[in-house]
Structure formats: C-alpha cells, structure tokens
Write a protein that holds these residues in place. Structure first.
Motif, PDB file in Angstrom:
ATOM      1  N   ALA A  69       0.846  -1.207   0.000  1.00  0.00           N
ATOM      2  CA  ALA A  69       0.000   0.000   0.000  1.00  0.00           C
ATOM      3  C   ALA A  69       0.875   1.248   0.000  1.00  0.00           C
ATOM      4  CB  ALA A  69      -0.944  -0.018   1.196  1.00  0.00           C
ATOM      5  N   GLY A  70       2.037   1.152   0.625  1.00  0.00           N
ATOM      6  CA  GLY A  70       2.967   2.283   0.659  1.00  0.00           C
ATOM      7  C   GLY A  70       3.486   2.658  -0.712  1.00  0.00           C
ATOM      8  N   ARG A  71       3.446   1.714  -1.631  1.00  0.00           N
ATOM      9  CA  ARG A  71       3.927   2.045  -2.986  1.00  0.00           C
ATOM     10  C   ARG A  71       2.996   3.038  -3.673  1.00  0.00           C
ATOM     11  NH1 ARG A  71       7.493  -1.744  -5.592  1.00  0.00           N
ATOM     12  NH2 ARG A  71       6.416  -1.241  -7.516  1.00  0.00           N
ATOM     13  N   GLY A  72       1.732   3.058  -3.236  1.00  0.00           N
ATOM     14  CA  GLY A  72       0.778   4.017  -3.808  1.00  0.00           C
ATOM     15  C   GLY A  72       0.669   5.270  -2.942  1.00  0.00           C
ATOM     16  N   GLY A  73       1.570   5.455  -1.988  1.00  0.00           N
ATOM     17  CA  GLY A  73       1.552   6.656  -1.158  1.00  0.00           C
ATOM     18  C   GLY A  73       1.030   6.430   0.249  1.00  0.00           C
ATOM     19  N   LEU A  74       0.467   5.251   0.520  1.00  0.00           N
ATOM     20  CA  LEU A  74      -0.111   4.900   1.825  1.00  0.00           C
ATOM     21  C   LEU A  74      -1.155   5.909   2.283  1.00  0.00           C
ATOM     22  CD1 LEU A  74       0.097   2.561   3.832  1.00  0.00           C
ATOM     23  CD2 LEU A  74       1.391   4.063   5.302  1.00  0.00           C
ATOM     24  N   ASN A  75      -2.322   5.755   1.720  1.00  0.00           N
ATOM     25  CA  ASN A  75      -3.451   6.593   2.119  1.00  0.00           C
ATOM     26  C   ASN A  75      -4.008   6.023   3.423  1.00  0.00           C
ATOM     27  OD1 ASN A  75      -6.663   7.294   0.517  1.00  0.00           O
ATOM     28  ND2 ASN A  75      -5.640   8.257   2.242  1.00  0.00           N
ATOM     29  N   LEU A  76      -3.597   6.633   4.544  1.00  0.00           N
ATOM     30  CA  LEU A  76      -3.903   6.064   5.871  1.00  0.00           C
ATOM     31  C   LEU A  76      -5.360   6.226   6.280  1.00  0.00           C
ATOM     32  CD1 LEU A  76      -0.889   7.218   8.055  1.00  0.00           C
ATOM     33  CD2 LEU A  76      -1.582   4.859   7.594  1.00  0.00           C
ATOM     34  N   THR A  77      -5.901   7.408   5.985  1.00  0.00           N
ATOM     35  CA  THR A  77      -7.278   7.672   6.398  1.00  0.00           C
ATOM     36  C   THR A  77      -7.797   8.860   5.599  1.00  0.00           C
ATOM     37  OG1 THR A  77      -8.716   7.985   8.330  1.00  0.00           O
ATOM     38  CG2 THR A  77      -6.616   9.163   8.372  1.00  0.00           C
ATOM     39  N   HIS A  78      -8.933   9.391   6.011  1.00  0.00           N
ATOM     40  CA  HIS A  78      -9.526  10.534   5.295  1.00  0.00           C
ATOM     41  C   HIS A  78      -9.938  11.584   6.315  1.00  0.00           C
ATOM     42  CE1 HIS A  78     -11.896  12.811   2.426  1.00  0.00           C
ATOM     43  NE2 HIS A  78     -11.420  12.042   1.466  1.00  0.00           N
ATOM     44  N   SER A  79      -9.845  12.852   5.905  1.00  0.00           N
ATOM     45  CA  SER A  79     -10.080  13.939   6.862  1.00  0.00           C
ATOM     46  C   SER A  79     -11.542  14.372   6.944  1.00  0.00           C
ATOM     47  CB  SER A  79      -9.223  15.143   6.479  1.00  0.00           C
ATOM     48  OG  SER A  79      -9.569  15.563   5.170  1.00  0.00           O
ATOM     49  N   GLU A  80     -12.441  13.750   6.184  1.00  0.00           N
ATOM     50  CA  GLU A  80     -13.833  14.225   6.194  1.00  0.00           C
ATOM     51  C   GLU A  80     -14.483  13.989   7.566  1.00  0.00           C
ATOM     52  OE1 GLU A  80     -15.569  12.054   2.998  1.00  0.00           O
ATOM     53  OE2 GLU A  80     -15.621  10.189   4.122  1.00  0.00           O
ATOM     54  N   ALA A  81     -15.598  14.666   7.778  1.00  0.00           N
ATOM     55  CA  ALA A  81     -16.279  14.602   9.085  1.00  0.00           C
ATOM     56  C   ALA A  81     -16.713  13.165   9.391  1.00  0.00           C
ATOM     57  CB  ALA A  81     -17.503  15.510   9.059  1.00  0.00           C
ATOM     58  N   PRO A  82     -16.685  12.794  10.681  1.00  0.00           N
ATOM     59  CA  PRO A  82     -17.032  11.423  11.059  1.00  0.00           C
ATOM     60  C   PRO A  82     -18.393  10.965  10.529  1.00  0.00           C
ATOM     61  CG  PRO A  82     -16.123  12.600  12.948  1.00  0.00           C
ATOM     62  CD  PRO A  82     -16.236  13.590  11.833  1.00  0.00           C
ATOM     63  N   GLU A  83     -19.390  11.891  10.486  1.00  0.00           N
ATOM     64  CA  GLU A  83     -20.737  11.489  10.030  1.00  0.00           C
ATOM     65  C   GLU A  83     -20.694  11.042   8.572  1.00  0.00           C
ATOM     66  OE1 GLU A  83     -19.667  14.189  12.177  1.00  0.00           O
ATOM     67  OE2 GLU A  83     -20.712  15.535  10.783  1.00  0.00           O
ATOM     68  N   ARG A  84     -19.834  11.693   7.788  1.00  0.00           N
ATOM     69  CA  ARG A  84     -19.727  11.317   6.375  1.00  0.00           C
ATOM     70  C   ARG A  84     -18.818  10.088   6.238  1.00  0.00           C
ATOM     71  NH1 ARG A  84     -21.286  11.929   1.787  1.00  0.00           N
ATOM     72  NH2 ARG A  84     -20.063  12.259  -0.104  1.00  0.00           N
ATOM     73  N   PHE A  85     -17.753  10.093   7.006  1.00  0.00           N
ATOM     74  CA  PHE A  85     -16.775   9.001   6.954  1.00  0.00           C
ATOM     75  C   PHE A  85     -17.473   7.638   7.116  1.00  0.00           C
ATOM     76  CE2 PHE A  85     -13.336   6.296   8.135  1.00  0.00           C
ATOM     77  CZ  PHE A  85     -12.145   6.919   7.794  1.00  0.00           C
ATOM     78  N   VAL A  86     -18.337   7.560   8.100  1.00  0.00           N
ATOM     79  CA  VAL A  86     -18.937   6.255   8.428  1.00  0.00           C
ATOM     80  C   VAL A  86     -19.850   5.744   7.309  1.00  0.00           C
ATOM     81  CG1 VAL A  86     -20.957   7.117   9.683  1.00  0.00           C
ATOM     82  CG2 VAL A  86     -19.886   4.940  10.378  1.00  0.00           C
ATOM     83  N   THR A  87     -20.395   6.667   6.496  1.00  0.00           N
ATOM     84  CA  THR A  87     -21.285   6.234   5.409  1.00  0.00           C
ATOM     85  C   THR A  87     -20.527   5.441   4.345  1.00  0.00           C
ATOM     86  OG1 THR A  87     -20.956   8.252   4.105  1.00  0.00           O
ATOM     87  CG2 THR A  87     -22.760   8.268   5.710  1.00  0.00           C
ATOM     88  N   ARG A  88     -19.196   5.550   4.339  1.00  0.00           N
ATOM     89  CA  ARG A  88     -18.391   4.840   3.331  1.00  0.00           C
ATOM     90  C   ARG A  88     -18.456   3.331   3.508  1.00  0.00           C
ATOM     91  NH1 ARG A  88     -17.918   9.015  -0.088  1.00  0.00           N
ATOM     92  NH2 ARG A  88     -17.101  10.831   0.964  1.00  0.00           N
ATOM     93  N   TYR A  89     -18.971   2.895   4.645  1.00  0.00           N
ATOM     94  CA  TYR A  89     -19.051   1.453   4.891  1.00  0.00           C
ATOM     95  C   TYR A  89     -20.423   0.892   4.515  1.00  0.00           C
ATOM     96  CZ  TYR A  89     -14.667   2.622   6.992  1.00  0.00           C
ATOM     97  OH  TYR A  89     -13.381   3.090   7.152  1.00  0.00           O
ATOM     98  N   GLY A  90     -21.199   1.699   3.793  1.00  0.00           N
ATOM     99  CA  GLY A  90     -22.456   1.229   3.199  1.00  0.00           C
ATOM    100  C   GLY A  90     -23.358   0.563   4.210  1.00  0.00           C
ATOM    101  N   ASP A  91     -23.849  -0.626   3.880  1.00  0.00           N
ATOM    102  CA  ASP A  91     -24.814  -1.264   4.775  1.00  0.00           C
ATOM    103  C   ASP A  91     -24.157  -1.856   6.017  1.00  0.00           C
ATOM    104  OD1 ASP A  91     -23.602  -3.392   3.597  1.00  0.00           O
ATOM    105  OD2 ASP A  91     -25.384  -4.162   2.571  1.00  0.00           O
ATOM    106  N   ARG A  92     -22.850  -1.706   6.159  1.00  0.00           N
ATOM    107  CA  ARG A  92     -22.167  -2.142   7.386  1.00  0.00           C
ATOM    108  C   ARG A  92     -21.860  -0.969   8.324  1.00  0.00           C
ATOM    109  NH1 ARG A  92     -23.765  -6.959   7.533  1.00  0.00           N
ATOM    110  NH2 ARG A  92     -22.632  -8.507   6.336  1.00  0.00           N
ATOM    111  N   GLN A  93     -22.340   0.224   7.969  1.00  0.00           N
ATOM    112  CA  GLN A  93     -21.907   1.395   8.739  1.00  0.00           C
ATOM    113  C   GLN A  93     -22.336   1.338  10.196  1.00  0.00           C
ATOM    114  OE1 GLN A  93     -24.057   5.238   7.739  1.00  0.00           O
ATOM    115  NE2 GLN A  93     -24.441   4.073   5.894  1.00  0.00           N
ATOM    116  N   ASP A  94     -23.498   0.734  10.486  1.00  0.00           N
ATOM    117  CA  ASP A  94     -23.925   0.686  11.888  1.00  0.00           C
ATOM    118  C   ASP A  94     -22.984  -0.179  12.720  1.00  0.00           C
ATOM    119  OD1 ASP A  94     -25.974   2.304  11.275  1.00  0.00           O
ATOM    120  OD2 ASP A  94     -27.517   0.735  11.238  1.00  0.00           O
ATOM    121  N   ALA A  95     -22.493  -1.252  12.106  1.00  0.00           N
ATOM    122  CA  ALA A  95     -21.574  -2.140  12.834  1.00  0.00           C
ATOM    123  C   ALA A  95     -20.191  -1.513  12.979  1.00  0.00           C
ATOM    124  CB  ALA A  95     -21.467  -3.482  12.095  1.00  0.00           C
ATOM    125  N   VAL A  96     -19.763  -0.783  11.942  1.00  0.00           N
ATOM    126  CA  VAL A  96     -18.401  -0.211  11.949  1.00  0.00           C
ATOM    127  C   VAL A  96     -18.336   1.044  12.836  1.00  0.00           C
ATOM    128  CG1 VAL A  96     -16.618   0.810  10.448  1.00  0.00           C
ATOM    129  CG2 VAL A  96     -17.884  -1.196   9.669  1.00  0.00           C
TER     130      VAL A  96
END
Ligand SMILES: Cc1cc2nc3c(=O)[nH]c(=O)nc-3n(C[C@H](O)[C@H](O)[C@H](O)COP(=O)(O)OP(=O)(O)OC[C@H]3O[C@@H](n4cnc5c(N)ncnc54)[C@H](O)[C@@H]3O)c2cc1C
Length: 451
Positions: A69-96
């Motif tokens: 993953a480091g060969r592509g720059g190692l994208n560790l995380t994202h800076s968007e707000a937590p409410e938006r961040f969690v939606t990235r897990y689709g139908d698993r967002q409640d569990a995540v």
C-alpha cells in the motif's frame, strides 16, 4: 515487480529461527495470528494492557500488504467529518461506527504521529504520512511492539485447531501446536495471495461452524465486452492498454435503482478497465454482474461541457476535415477518448450528430466480469459481523475452550479506497485487542486464583 528492494527480511521482526515442535508457550500468552495492520494493532492494545502477546504469521516478515500500500503513497485515512466518513461502509456502517468511535481517523493520525511519522491532508482530503511511505511507519511500529515485549513467530502458517483445540501451525521445522486461551485471528482477505493473505482460513472457520460470506473482489477492475463481446479489439489493446482516461465521468444505474455518478480518472487495461473511478463503483458493478450476468456504465468523455455545447460543436460545419479531426479541433477529443468512441460506437451513430453527441457524453461500456480476487485492492465478504459480539469475539467457536476474536479485512465489510480500508482495519484490530485483553485478564485472574 520488486516489492521488497532490500529483501523482506529487512522488516522481519525476528531472526527466522524455527521454534521447536510442541514447545507450547503458556496458554496465558495471547496468540495473534496474522501480522498485518489489524493483527499488529490488536497486539499493541494487548501488550499495552499488560498481556503477553505472540504474533504468528505465515510469511517471513509481517505487514507485506501494508508495505505494498505504501507504494501508492499509503493513504492512511480521510479527513472528512465522522458522520460522512462512516457512510463509506455502506450497509455495514452501523456495525463499523462503534469501532470508529473508539479509533477513527483522528486516532489513526495520532497513532502515526506517536510513531514519529507525521501525516498531511492531501487536496482530496485523503491523509498520508508526510513521506508517503509505509516502511518507516512499519519499522517504528515493530520497534515499539518489540520493546513492549511482543514476540513474533514468522513462517508459521496457521492450519486450524487440533483435537485438543490447540492452534496448528505449519513451520519450516514441521507442524507445531500451540495452546492459547485467547486468540485473535487477523488473517486478511483474499487478494494478493503472494503477500500472505490467501483466504485459506475461510474453509477452516466454516468447518468450525463460523458463518463466512464468500470472499469477493472489491475495489477491482473489470473485463469489458468490447465491440464483439470479446474484449478490446487487438488494435485498441495494443495502442491504448495502460493509458488513462482523464477528466471523464462515469454513471452507473443498477437494476436495483442504485446510482453512482462521479468525475475522475481510470485506466484501460489489456482486458478492460481499472483505476480509482472504476474502483469507486466496483461494488455496484460486481453485484450487478452477479445478479444479471452483465453490467455497464456510461462514460462521459466531456463532463465539463453542456450537452448543447457538444451538440453544437458536433454539428458545426467541418468543411473538408475528417470527422475525427473535426471532433479533435472543436472538442479536444483525441487519443484514447477518440479511440474508445471508434471502438464502441456503431458506425451508423457516427452519421447522426445527435447520436454522436449523446455518445460523447454517455458512451455505454459493457462489462463482462470483475477481475479475479487475487488482483483486487481488497476483499468483500468474510466473517459475518452477525456472528461476532460487539468486541469482535466469534460466537460458537471455542476450540479447547479458547476465546477467538477476529479483526481486519477478514471481516465482512467493504469500503472504497480513500483511507477507509486501513482505518477500519486498524479500528477493528483495536476493538478486538480490547476485547481480547478483557478476556485475557479474566483468564489470568482465574488461573492466579487456582494456584
Ligand atoms: C495494491 C494495494 C494498495 C493498497 N493501498 C491502500 C491504501 O493506500 N489505503 C488503504 O486504506 N488501504 C490500502 N490497501 C488495503 C490494505 O492494505 C488492506 O486492507 C490491509 O492491509 C488489510 O489489513 P489486515 O491486517 O486485515 O490484513 P493483511 O494486511 O492482509 O494481513 C494479514 C496477515 O495475515 C497473514 N496470514 C494470512 N493467512 C495466514 C495463515 N493461515 N497463517 C498465518 N498467517 C496468515 C498474512 O501473511 C498477513 O501478514 C491496499 C491494498 C493493496 C493490495
């Protein structure tokens, strides 16, 4: 591709001396199986809580996919707000969500900073280590873990449990069985098997009654049907495989009415398409192919122009110029953008300005199949979250009375690229580590009372 220029042993946490057969450590030692980011995070939490921890891994060194993953720059995380961040897990967002509440993107940045690796937010909001590399972070992490007393047993391929519920490992010195009353499985998904995560654990866990959704490619490329249903033509493939479609947009509407529309970039491959824009829609396209046998997307080659502008330019008198020169001159359509139109658009549509203009902003690209799991960035499927408690302890799998936790990509969730993968991997490792620590404390107290 040379993945480990200094050799994988450069990051090997121990000299690879094989352990003696049946030299079982104390069953009070917590066994973490899988030394990717999920397993290492669980080991970090456990050792910080005072547990004796040993990490087992099939490979000669840990964290190989993390290094990749480091060969592509190692994208560790994202800076968007937590409410938006969690939606990235689709139908698993409640569990995540609870994992992220304990260890979300800010915690990921603080963790990297704590290892002496500051992070920065890129223009897209993605977060990277300042040097865009994985190796310094992994090296510092392993140093910290070793200093905290974490032990490592490399070249230990877990093969299930023996009749007494001990962990069975294939090692260069033969089979070794290890008793551990608390176990954390962090065995990864099923892509890039040569880096260690081969998904062989699926059968082992299913044989014990665990509920596991089939591993599927996620963030993957696709094979295209091409003009004859057999992929790109030899001409297109030889001239354009490896070239990017830049500043384009794709639109997907699946048979369930789910819609994806985004601008970005992707790449033509020998057999089809891959790259960030395709990965972002890949879960929809993959599921649609599974349900319908095929899928498609609309490719907008000029997303910044209005349909009226495009039609006016197509219709504009072209004098003696060929249509291709006309489209190049008026609309800047050249190279791979012009070639894909020639590749996929019926000859008759070229004679009709309206059809041609619509195709320029909505060329249908038919897909046949996702590329194989082994080539994918990540896996969907895995241990079903319904089969785990909120500490990620596996229900109903208690080999020899042991408590088993699971973490990382081997769990049944998926997310797009953008740092969402590593964040949930680390967060689930953190959570499983906390759960395992609580159980380890219970075990050590009861065995202290028994003495
Ligand atoms: C090309 C590429 C680029 C990526 N870039 C990014 C990125 O920039 N950002 C991001 O968020 N994510 C990225 N990812 C995804 C990310 O690397 C993974 O999601 C993450 O490594 C998964 O962590 P894990 O600990 O769950 O599993 P892994 O990292 O896969 O680790 C699992 C470990 O378990 C070991 N193991 C497996 N089976 C056994 C067994 N039977 N016995 C013993 N050991 C075993 C393996 O050897 C391995 O060390 C990328 C992935 C790829 C392929």
């Amino acid at each position: 591709m040379q993945l480990f220029p200094q050799g994988p042993a450069a990051l090997s946490p121990t000299a690879p001396a094989p352990d003696a057969k049946f030299s079982a450590p104390s069953s009070l030692e917590v066994a973490v199986i899988g030394g990717g980011p999920a397993g290492l995070m669980a080991a970090q939490v456990l050792s910080a809580g005072g547990a004796k921890v040993r990490v087992y891994d099939a490979m000669a060194s840990v964290g190989r996919k993390f290094l990749l993953a480091g060969r592509g720059g190692l994208n560790l995380t994202h800076s968007e707000a937590p409410e938006r961040f969690v939606t990235r897990y689709g139908d698993r967002q409640d569990a995540v969500a609870p994992w992220l509440a304990d260890f979300g993107s800010q915690a990921v940045c603080a963790w990297a900073q704590g290892l002496g690796v500051p992070t920065f937010v890129g223009s897209s909001g993605r977060v990277f280590p300042q040097d865009m590399k994985a190796a310094p972070l992994l090296r510092a992490w392993l140093h910290r873990l070793r200093a905290a007393g974490v032990q490592f047993s490399m070249r230990h391929r877990w093969q299930g449990w023996d009749a007494e519920g001990r962990l069975r490992f294939a090692t260069p010195a033969g089979e070794r069985c290890v008793a551990a009353s608390v176990q954390v499985l962090a065995l990864g998904g099923g892509s890039w098997a040569r880096l260690g995560s081969d998904g062989a654990w699926v059968d082992l866990l299913q044989a014990r009654g665990a509920s596991v959704a089939p591993l599927l490619p996620s963030n993957c490329g696709f094979d295209v049907a091409g003009p004859q249903g057999q992929g790109w033509t030899p001409f297109f493939r030889s001239r354009f495989a490896g070239q990017p479609f830049k500043s384009v947009a794709i639109r997907v509407r699946d048979s369930r009415g789910r819609v994806f529309a985004r601008k970005g970039e992707f790449v033509a491959t020998q057999t089809g398409v891959e790259g960030s824009l395709i990965y972002a829609a890949s879960h929809l396209l993959r599921d649609e192919i599974a349900a319908q046998g095929h899928a498609s997307f609309e490719l907008d080659l000029l997303p910044d122009r209005s349909p009226e502008q495009v039609l006016a330019d197509v219709r504009h008198p072209r004098g003696s110029r060929s249509l291709s020169s006309h489209l190049k001159g008026r609309l800047g359509l050249e190279g791979i953008k012009s070639a894909v139109l020639h590749e996929l658009l019926d000859k008759s549509a070229w004679q009709d300005a309206g059809q041609l203009a619509r195709a320029i902003q909505g060329l249908r690209v038919q897909l046949l199949a996702p590329r194989p799991l082994d080539e994918a960035i990540s896996s969907a499927g895995g241990v079903r979250l319904e089969g785990l408690d909120d500490q990620l302890r596996l229900h109903g799998v208690t080999p020899g009375g042991a408590t088993v936790f699971c973490a990382g990509e081997m769990l049944d969730w998926e997310a797009p690229t953008g740092g969402y993968l590593l964040t949930a991997v680390l967060a689930s490792g953190h959570r499983a580590g906390q759960g395992a620590l609580a159980h380890w404390r219970g075990h050590s107290e009861s065995s202290a009372h028994a003495q």
